[in-house]
Design a protein around this motif. Structure first.
Motif, PDB file in Angstrom:
ATOM      1  N   THR A 142       0.840  -1.195   0.000  1.00 23.39           N
ATOM      2  CA  THR A 142       0.000   0.000   0.000  1.00 23.39           C
ATOM      3  C   THR A 142       0.877   1.248   0.000  1.00 23.39           C
ATOM      4  OG1 THR A 142      -0.083   0.142   2.405  1.00 23.39           O
ATOM      5  CG2 THR A 142      -1.799  -1.165   1.329  1.00 23.39           C
ATOM      6  N   GLY A 143       2.171   1.043   0.126  1.00 21.96           N
ATOM      7  CA  GLY A 143       3.132   2.127   0.309  1.00 21.96           C
ATOM      8  C   GLY A 143       3.623   2.153   1.740  1.00 21.96           C
ATOM      9  N   ASP A 144       2.707   2.002   2.671  1.00 23.41           N
ATOM     10  CA  ASP A 144       3.047   1.972   4.094  1.00 23.41           C
ATOM     11  C   ASP A 144       3.136   0.543   4.635  1.00 23.41           C
ATOM     12  OD1 ASP A 144       3.013   4.754   4.223  1.00 23.41           O
ATOM     13  OD2 ASP A 144       0.896   4.815   4.747  1.00 23.41           O
ATOM     14  N   ILE A 145       2.455  -0.389   3.997  1.00 26.88           N
ATOM     15  CA  ILE A 145       2.429  -1.784   4.439  1.00 26.88           C
ATOM     16  C   ILE A 145       2.883  -2.665   3.282  1.00 26.88           C
ATOM     17  CG2 ILE A 145       0.983  -3.678   5.299  1.00 26.88           C
ATOM     18  CD1 ILE A 145      -0.923  -1.504   6.401  1.00 26.88           C
ATOM     19  N   TRP A 146       3.766  -3.615   3.581  1.00 32.49           N
ATOM     20  CA  TRP A 146       4.307  -4.531   2.583  1.00 32.49           C
ATOM     21  C   TRP A 146       4.034  -5.969   3.010  1.00 32.49           C
ATOM     22  CZ3 TRP A 146       8.147  -3.250  -1.382  1.00 32.49           C
ATOM     23  CH2 TRP A 146       8.311  -1.870  -1.550  1.00 32.49           C
ATOM     24  N   GLN A 147       3.751  -6.827   2.027  1.00 25.95           N
ATOM     25  CA  GLN A 147       3.587  -8.260   2.277  1.00 25.95           C
ATOM     26  C   GLN A 147       4.195  -9.006   1.095  1.00 25.95           C
ATOM     27  OE1 GLN A 147      -0.468  -9.819   2.441  1.00 25.95           O
ATOM     28  NE2 GLN A 147       0.170 -11.208   4.060  1.00 25.95           N
ATOM     29  N   PHE A 148       4.883 -10.104   1.390  1.00 29.40           N
ATOM     30  CA  PHE A 148       5.614 -10.847   0.375  1.00 29.40           C
ATOM     31  C   PHE A 148       4.958 -12.188   0.079  1.00 29.40           C
ATOM     32  CE2 PHE A 148       8.548  -7.870   2.183  1.00 29.40           C
ATOM     33  CZ  PHE A 148       9.219  -7.391   1.084  1.00 29.40           C
ATOM     34  N   SER A 149       5.156 -12.625  -1.162  1.00 26.69           N
ATOM     35  CA  SER A 149       4.724 -13.950  -1.598  1.00 26.69           C
ATOM     36  C   SER A 149       5.812 -14.534  -2.474  1.00 26.69           C
ATOM     37  CB  SER A 149       3.424 -13.886  -2.400  1.00 26.69           C
ATOM     38  OG  SER A 149       2.358 -13.486  -1.594  1.00 26.69           O
ATOM     39  N   GLN A 150       5.814 -15.861  -2.577  1.00 26.45           N
ATOM     40  CA  GLN A 150       6.803 -16.543  -3.401  1.00 26.45           C
ATOM     41  C   GLN A 150       6.107 -17.628  -4.212  1.00 26.45           C
ATOM     42  OE1 GLN A 150      10.026 -19.064  -1.622  1.00 26.45           O
ATOM     43  NE2 GLN A 150      11.296 -17.450  -2.503  1.00 26.45           N
ATOM     44  N   TYR A 151       6.480 -17.732  -5.490  1.00 25.20           N
ATOM     45  CA  TYR A 151       5.969 -18.783  -6.360  1.00 25.20           C
ATOM     46  C   TYR A 151       7.074 -19.796  -6.582  1.00 25.20           C
ATOM     47  CZ  TYR A 151       4.318 -21.277 -10.465  1.00 25.20           C
ATOM     48  OH  TYR A 151       3.945 -22.268 -11.340  1.00 25.20           O
ATOM     49  N   ASP A 152       6.789 -21.050  -6.248  1.00 25.53           N
ATOM     50  CA  ASP A 152       7.721 -22.154  -6.476  1.00 25.53           C
ATOM     51  C   ASP A 152       7.240 -22.908  -7.710  1.00 25.53           C
ATOM     52  OD1 ASP A 152       9.206 -24.477  -6.561  1.00 25.53           O
ATOM     53  OD2 ASP A 152       9.024 -24.890  -4.415  1.00 25.53           O
ATOM     54  N   PRO A 153       7.910 -22.711  -8.844  1.00 22.46           N
ATOM     55  CA  PRO A 153       7.447 -23.346 -10.079  1.00 22.46           C
ATOM     56  C   PRO A 153       7.561 -24.871 -10.075  1.00 22.46           C
ATOM     57  CG  PRO A 153       9.407 -22.025 -10.494  1.00 22.46           C
ATOM     58  CD  PRO A 153       9.040 -21.829  -9.070  1.00 22.46           C
TER      59      PRO A 153
ATOM     60  N   PRO B  77       7.312   3.425   8.959  1.00 22.94           N
ATOM     61  CA  PRO B  77       8.741   3.233   9.134  1.00 22.94           C
ATOM     62  C   PRO B  77       9.114   2.196  10.196  1.00 22.94           C
ATOM     63  CG  PRO B  77       8.093   5.156  10.374  1.00 22.94           C
ATOM     64  CD  PRO B  77       6.837   4.599   9.722  1.00 22.94           C
ATOM     65  N   GLU B  78       8.136   1.644  10.912  1.00 25.07           N
ATOM     66  CA  GLU B  78       8.430   0.765  12.050  1.00 25.07           C
ATOM     67  C   GLU B  78       9.300  -0.436  11.674  1.00 25.07           C
ATOM     68  OE1 GLU B  78       5.384   1.678  11.098  1.00 25.07           O
ATOM     69  OE2 GLU B  78       4.336   2.570  12.805  1.00 25.07           O
ATOM     70  N   ASP B  79       9.045  -1.056  10.535  1.00 21.94           N
ATOM     71  CA  ASP B  79       9.743  -2.281  10.130  1.00 21.94           C
ATOM     72  C   ASP B  79      10.710  -2.042   8.982  1.00 21.94           C
ATOM     73  OD1 ASP B  79       8.216  -3.787  11.998  1.00 21.94           O
ATOM     74  OD2 ASP B  79       6.544  -3.815  10.579  1.00 21.94           O
ATOM     75  N   LEU B  80      11.242  -0.839   8.892  1.00 25.37           N
ATOM     76  CA  LEU B  80      12.108  -0.495   7.770  1.00 25.37           C
ATOM     77  C   LEU B  80      13.341  -1.388   7.684  1.00 25.37           C
ATOM     78  CD1 LEU B  80      12.436   1.348   5.371  1.00 25.37           C
ATOM     79  CD2 LEU B  80      13.613   2.980   6.851  1.00 25.37           C
ATOM     80  N   GLU B  81      13.969  -1.689   8.812  1.00 24.62           N
ATOM     81  CA  GLU B  81      15.187  -2.505   8.774  1.00 24.62           C
ATOM     82  C   GLU B  81      14.924  -3.918   8.254  1.00 24.62           C
ATOM     83  OE1 GLU B  81      18.738  -4.136  11.659  1.00 24.62           O
ATOM     84  OE2 GLU B  81      17.731  -2.265  12.203  1.00 24.62           O
ATOM     85  N   PRO B  82      13.954  -4.676   8.817  1.00 20.65           N
ATOM     86  CA  PRO B  82      13.719  -6.011   8.259  1.00 20.65           C
ATOM     87  C   PRO B  82      13.210  -5.958   6.815  1.00 20.65           C
ATOM     88  CG  PRO B  82      12.134  -5.548  10.010  1.00 20.65           C
ATOM     89  CD  PRO B  82      13.125  -4.429   9.995  1.00 20.65           C
ATOM     90  N   LEU B  83      12.438  -4.946   6.462  1.00 21.19           N
ATOM     91  CA  LEU B  83      11.953  -4.814   5.095  1.00 21.19           C
ATOM     92  C   LEU B  83      13.122  -4.613   4.131  1.00 21.19           C
ATOM     93  CD1 LEU B  83       9.657  -4.521   3.044  1.00 21.19           C
ATOM     94  CD2 LEU B  83       9.523  -2.106   3.668  1.00 21.19           C
ATOM     95  N   THR B  84      14.049  -3.760   4.524  1.00 20.87           N
ATOM     96  CA  THR B  84      15.230  -3.515   3.706  1.00 20.87           C
ATOM     97  C   THR B  84      16.052  -4.791   3.546  1.00 20.87           C
ATOM     98  OG1 THR B  84      15.282  -1.229   4.474  1.00 20.87           O
ATOM     99  CG2 THR B  84      17.286  -2.067   3.462  1.00 20.87           C
ATOM    100  N   GLN B  85      16.192  -5.565   4.614  1.00 24.79           N
ATOM    101  CA  GLN B  85      16.938  -6.821   4.537  1.00 24.79           C
ATOM    102  C   GLN B  85      16.261  -7.822   3.604  1.00 24.79           C
ATOM    103  OE1 GLN B  85      17.249  -7.989   8.641  1.00 24.79           O
ATOM    104  NE2 GLN B  85      18.883  -6.533   9.086  1.00 24.79           N
TER     105      GLN B  85
END
Length: 100
Positions: free
Chosen positions: A46-57, A72-80
């Motif tokens: 959303t710009g402020d909230i991020w969520q990840f997904s992965q496709y295993d072919p 900005p709360e989770d900026l460090e783990p998001l950057t990693q």
């Protein structure tokens, strides 16, 4: 990366899954194979909230991370996480860049 329209992460996650599958098919076609062997990772945001997904072919399976990363709360783990994705995409990047 997919923008979640109207802050709807659920719809954004569905769109991301479809695009990861399509990207797998496109990259595989460029390599002359049926499917990639390595997973593809993407994010919906959303710009402020991020969520990840992965496709295993190899398993033809989408895995959605249940964690939400907030700016900005989770900026460090998001950057990693983003750095890890970029570090793991060198072979895919070479294929994409060779076509343009």
């Amino acid at each position: 990366m997919i923008e979640a329209k109207n802050a709807d992460l659920t719809r954004g996650a569905v769109q991301l899954a479809v695009e990861l599958i399509a990207l797998n098919l496109w990259l595989a076609k460029r390599q002359g194979i049926a499917s990639l062997l390595t997973p593809l990772t993407g994010a919906v945001t959303t710009g402020d909230i991020w969520q990840f997904s992965q496709y295993d072919p190899t398993q033809q399976q989408i895995t959605q991370d249940l964690s939400l990363y907030r700016i900005p709360e989770d900026l460090e783990p998001l950057t990693q996480i983003l750095k890890g994705i970029l570090d793991s995409t060198h072979s895919t990047e070479a294929v994409v860049n060779s076509e343009f």
